[in-house]
Design an enzyme around this catalytic site. Structure first.
Site, PDB file in Angstrom:
ATOM      1  N   HIS A 224       0.829  -1.734  -0.334  1.00  0.00           N
ATOM      2  CA  HIS A 224      -0.253  -0.018  -0.101  1.00  0.00           C
ATOM      3  C   HIS A 224       1.300   0.791   0.147  1.00  0.00           C
ATOM      4  CE1 HIS A 224      -3.403   2.187   2.489  1.00  0.00           C
ATOM      5  NE2 HIS A 224      -3.384   3.087   1.009  1.00  0.00           N
TER       6      HIS A 224
ATOM      7  N   ASN B 269      -6.560  -0.887  -1.527  1.00  0.00           N
ATOM      8  CA  ASN B 269      -6.552   0.360   0.033  1.00  0.00           C
ATOM      9  C   ASN B 269      -7.933  -0.013   0.225  1.00  0.00           C
ATOM     10  OD1 ASN B 269      -5.851   2.527   1.133  1.00  0.00           O
ATOM     11  ND2 ASN B 269      -8.141   3.471   0.317  1.00  0.00           N
TER      12      ASN B 269
END
Length: 882
Positions: free
Chosen positions: A538, A733
């Site tokens: 991420h 996400n």
């Protein structure tokens, strides 16, 4: 509505008039009535929100400026005719926005339209740019300027999307170009100086502390994470600029260094969110309001004493899984004294967000999708394997090519790190197959976090964390699901690193203490995967690696450049969210260090992984080939055959990737007819050179960098950039809350090691396995803080712009690229229908799994949520916007 406030004091009015009419004010703009014909223009802008005005007299001053003809002026700049005195495009006569004082302004951030009338001089030819001067006291957001019926040219559009501060804040004119696109070599000579100077202004001079009205894009190391003035516990290494700690560059702020360490940049106060990014990179009013409303929940320092006071049995512990479920079903209720304190700490609007609809429940969270249909299915082995293909981190699993698994760690330093998993551990659960048969048929897969964590485990485990480096081997079954066969948990050897790893292997069990041990083994794997996901998949591989592209693009690609128009929508809000992350999330003592197991070594660990980052391998097909998940196959639509046919992330992702690539190829082919045009594009070449040598300068000597000499290289590079910023980020996400909002499914910390037989912990595991599980994983306060964070990060803003969308249909005047973009949007609608169809096809077991949760993270867009936002668990924004 915004009303001109009454003046109750002549002294106040006198001071305001003095401000407007003082000795140092500019000369009034003179607008003469001529006989020449007029060109009508429409200006759309957003005034500075009344609720945001720090100076209560700002609105008054703007209106007084108007009374003295010091308003907002616009001059047309010719694209055809050059002024012989300065070699620039000929300027038209300045015109002012009309009826500013007569236009009422909403207290909310809304667009306002103004008329402007230009005297037309036929000798000017086509206007190609505008010069905008703001003689007001406060800034405004200029969205568009449209000229109607320009003789010989029809309607002209200027898409501006920029904050314009008062003129005295600039040492140059604010220039905005029409939506016509030019390569540098094709730029009209009349516009060339404006194009070059605008880029110079955006690059700045590399010195000084940058202010909010500055528009400078520049680079800096990650030297703002620590605070040496606060003592050794707050010190962090500078990331970037060294072989020991390589890192992508971030945006420069120019803040002064700390007193104790001149290499570390000073930090702002915790609640000061004014960290510099170029003004046009900041969140919109709408998004910032949304962000603040939810972000306040993650300020744990305010809530910790009060939340801790209501724990009923054991301090900072969940006593049962029902306690965890109460976070979603009932919430934690604060005593009245806590409520009174909160009212003094935060605004009523924010308090209403914290205290949900009943006015009492504190920290009552939405029910995560992973437990919405079934509260226990997350514990099954099938779901454990499925989430490696369709969960929040589906980008790590790879094909096992050799048995036992080996390590790439230096054996001189780390000794023998080869896995201790043996055939005897796994063949008993392989449905009659042997290891050799399964390897030959590409049926064995591995989730491997061993090498990334082992060098850091000794230091990590000196904190409150107690965790392992894990390897998990899985079998691909005939029904397409993954069956976990063995988990290896490893620690550094107690006699020293050079003695290798100390490992233990665990195999599946369903009942008794063995079943409880197996559940704990899976939890340790989930902890590893959670930390790796947040830090690498991420943060590093989307947020951090994209920021240098944003900086380089604004420094070297003019707003007139076709590649700027292609890429700019995919950079929206990224520098702002990254700056906020450095300020409150990934900094020393920040929320991430408080909630994820590597703690203060988190960013340092991501630096070690960045050493192996390879830009071309970020392309989805290249990534799948590298991980052995796919093999080349020219008969397949994407040129690949997936070895796991039911791999939701890869199946959906390849469709999205191909659509992006096709769109980018059509777009680039319109402007670059051959490779020579790529080579001869001065802005493009300087962009790529700086991106490689500065933005990702710690890897500048790597041989894998594209040379940017061919159109194919340009297409591939831009496709990768757009893929990372849109679909890849969406995939890693927006599933955070649906999957990890229920922390037992994705724990972020382990606080004690696997219990040994004969110990009290082992006896507790036998007598009360759920309590032993909860005592091992993330503690209660860390859970509250972590869930608060991922709820914020998983929300779509109500003003989100999704893949296949633009904020303005007039983003370019070139019809062929616009038509190609329309086809791109239509293709994404097709892909959405394909995904929805696959999700209802029962033969694809990994699409929903035991938790009955369809894989929607790569659905591009949908009318049922695109204008609403929230925890939708679907939708691909254009950019890394949160």
């Amino acid at each position: 509505m915004g009303i001109f406030p009454p003046c109750s004091s002549t002294d106040m009015l006198g001071k305001l008039l003095e401000t407007v009419c003082g000795k140092n004010r500019d000369k009034p703009i003179e607008i003469e009535n001529g006989e020449r014909p007029k060109i009508k223009g429409t200006v759309v802008l957003m005034k500075k929100n009344i609720l945001d005005v720090k100076d209560v007299g700002a609105s008054i001053l703007d209106r007084l400026h108007e009374l003295f003809h010091r308003g907002v002026s616009i001059q047309l700049v010719s694209a055809d005719q050059i002024d012989p005195e300065n070699g620039r495009g000929k300027l038209g006569k300045a015109a002012i926005l009309e009826k500013w004082n007569a236009t009422l302004t909403s207290v909310s951030a809304t667009d306002v339209k103004f008329d402007v009338n230009f005297e037309w001089d036929e000798s000017m030819g086509a206007p190609g740019a505008l010069i905008v001067r703001n003689h007001h006291h406060s800034q405004f957001y200029l969205k568009t300027v449209t000229l109607d019926d320009v003789p010989g040219h029809g309607q002209l559009h200027f898409v501006c999307n920029s904050w314009v501060y008062p003129q005295h804040r600039y040492k140059y004119n604010r220039v905005f170009f029409a939506n016509k696109t030019y390569l540098p070599s094709n730029t009209p000579e009349a516009l060339r100086p404006y194009r070059e100077e605008e880029l110079d202004n955006l690059r700045g001079n590399g010195t000084g502390m940058l202010k909010e009205w500055d528009r400078v894009y520049d680079y800096a190391y990650y030297n703002d994470l620590g605070n040496p003035n606060g003592g050794p516990e707050h010190e962090r290494p500078v990331l970037g600029g060294s072989k020991q700690y390589p890192y992508p560059r971030r945006g420069r702020t120019g803040r002064a260094p700390t007193k104790k360490d001149p290499t570390t940049e000073s930090r702002l106060r915790l609640l000061d969110l004014s960290i510099y990014v170029p003004r046009d990179e900041k969140f919109s009013h709408v998004k910032f309001a949304d962000f603040i409303a939810y972000a306040v929940k993650s300020v744990g320092q305010v809530l910790l004493p009060e939340v801790a006071s209501v724990f009923d049995k054991t301090f900072n512990e969940f006593d049962s899984f029902q306690d965890v479920l109460d976070l979603y079903e009932g919430g934690i209720k604060l005593p009245s004294r806590a409520m009174d304190k909160l009212k003094h700490c935060i605004s009523w609007e924010l308090l209403k967000e914290l205290v949900r609809s009943d006015g009492e429940g504190m920290m009552k969270f939405p029910v995560p999708s992973v437990i919405k249909e079934d509260k226990t299915a997350w514990r099954t082995d099938e779901e454990f394997g499925r989430e490696m293909l369709a969960g929040v981190n589906p980008v790590i699993i790879r094909s096992l090519q050799e048995f036992p698994p080996t390590s790439k760690l230096d054996p001189i330093v780390y000794g023998n790190q080869t896995s201790t998993i043996g055939r005897e551990h796994i063949e008993k659960n392989m449905n009659g197959q042997t290891v050799d048969d399964a390897l030959r048929q590409s049926k064995l897969f591995i989730l491997d976090h061993h090498d990334a964590l082992m060098p850091y485990l000794k230091r990590i485990n000196t904190t409150t964390t107690k965790t392992y480096a894990s390897r998990t081997i899985l079998l691909l079954q005939d029904d397409g699901t993954l069956k976990p066969l063995a988990i290896e948990l490893s620690l550094p050897h107690p006699q020293g690193d050079k003695h290798g790893a100390q490992s233990e292997v665990f195999t599946p069990a369903e009942h008794g203490t063995e079943g409880s041990v197996w559940q704990l083994a899976k939890a340790y794997v989930a902890v590893n995967d959670s930390g790796y996901h947040q830090l690498i998949s991420h943060w590093l591989y989307t947020h951090a690696v994209i920021e240098p592209f944003i900086i380089a693009t604004n420094r070297h690609l003019s707003a007139l450049h076709p590649m700027y128009k292609l890429l700019q929508p995919h950079f929206r809000d990224t520098m702002n969210i990254n700056a906020l992350a450095r300020h409150t999330l990934i900094n020393a003592g920040g929320v991430l260090e408080m909630t994820v197991f590597p703690s203060k070594f988190a960013l340092e660990m991501s630096s070690a992984v960045y050493k192996n980052w390879v830009f071309p391998e970020q392309a989805l097909p290249a990534d799948l080939l590298k991980r052995g998940i796919a093999v080349p196959d020219s008969t397949k639509p994407h040129g690949l055959k997936l070895l796991i046919e039911d791999y939701p992330f890869a199946v959906d992702g390849l469709e999205i990737w191909s659509a992006i690539e096709e769109w980018v190829r059509e777009y680039c082919s319109f402007y670059y007819h051959n490779d020579g045009m790529v080579q001869g594009d001065s802005e493009l070449q300087s962009w790529w050179t700086e991106l490689r040598n500065v933005g990702h300068g710690d890897l500048k000597d790597e041989p894998w960098w594209p040379q940017m000499q061919t159109r194919d290289e340009l297409v591939q590079a831009c496709t990768i950039i757009i893929w990372i910023a849109s679909a890849l980020h969406a995939a890693v996400n927006f599933g955070q809350y649906p999957y990890a909002g229920y922390l037992p499914n994705r724990p972020t910390v382990s606080r004690r090691f696997m219990p040994e037989p004969g110990t009290p912990e082992y006896a507790e595991l036998a007598s009360n396995p759920d309590l032993a599980f909860l005592k091992t994983i993330t503690a209660q306060f860390q859970t509250l803080l972590g869930v608060s964070l991922i709820e914020i990060l998983s929300r779509h803003s109500s003003d989100e712009i999704y893949l296949g969308q633009r904020d303005n249909p007039e983003w370019t005047s070139d019809t062929i690229p616009r038509d190609a973009f329309t086809r791109f949007g239509a293709k994404l609608v097709e892909i959405e229908n394909h995904i929805l169809a696959r999700n209802t096809d029962k033969k694809y077991k990994n699409r929903t799994g035991p938790v009955k949760m369809p894989y929607t993270l790569l659905i591009p867009n949908s009318s049922d949520y695109s204008k609403v936002g929230g925890l939708t668990g679907k939708g691909i924004p254009n950019s890394i916007s949160i």
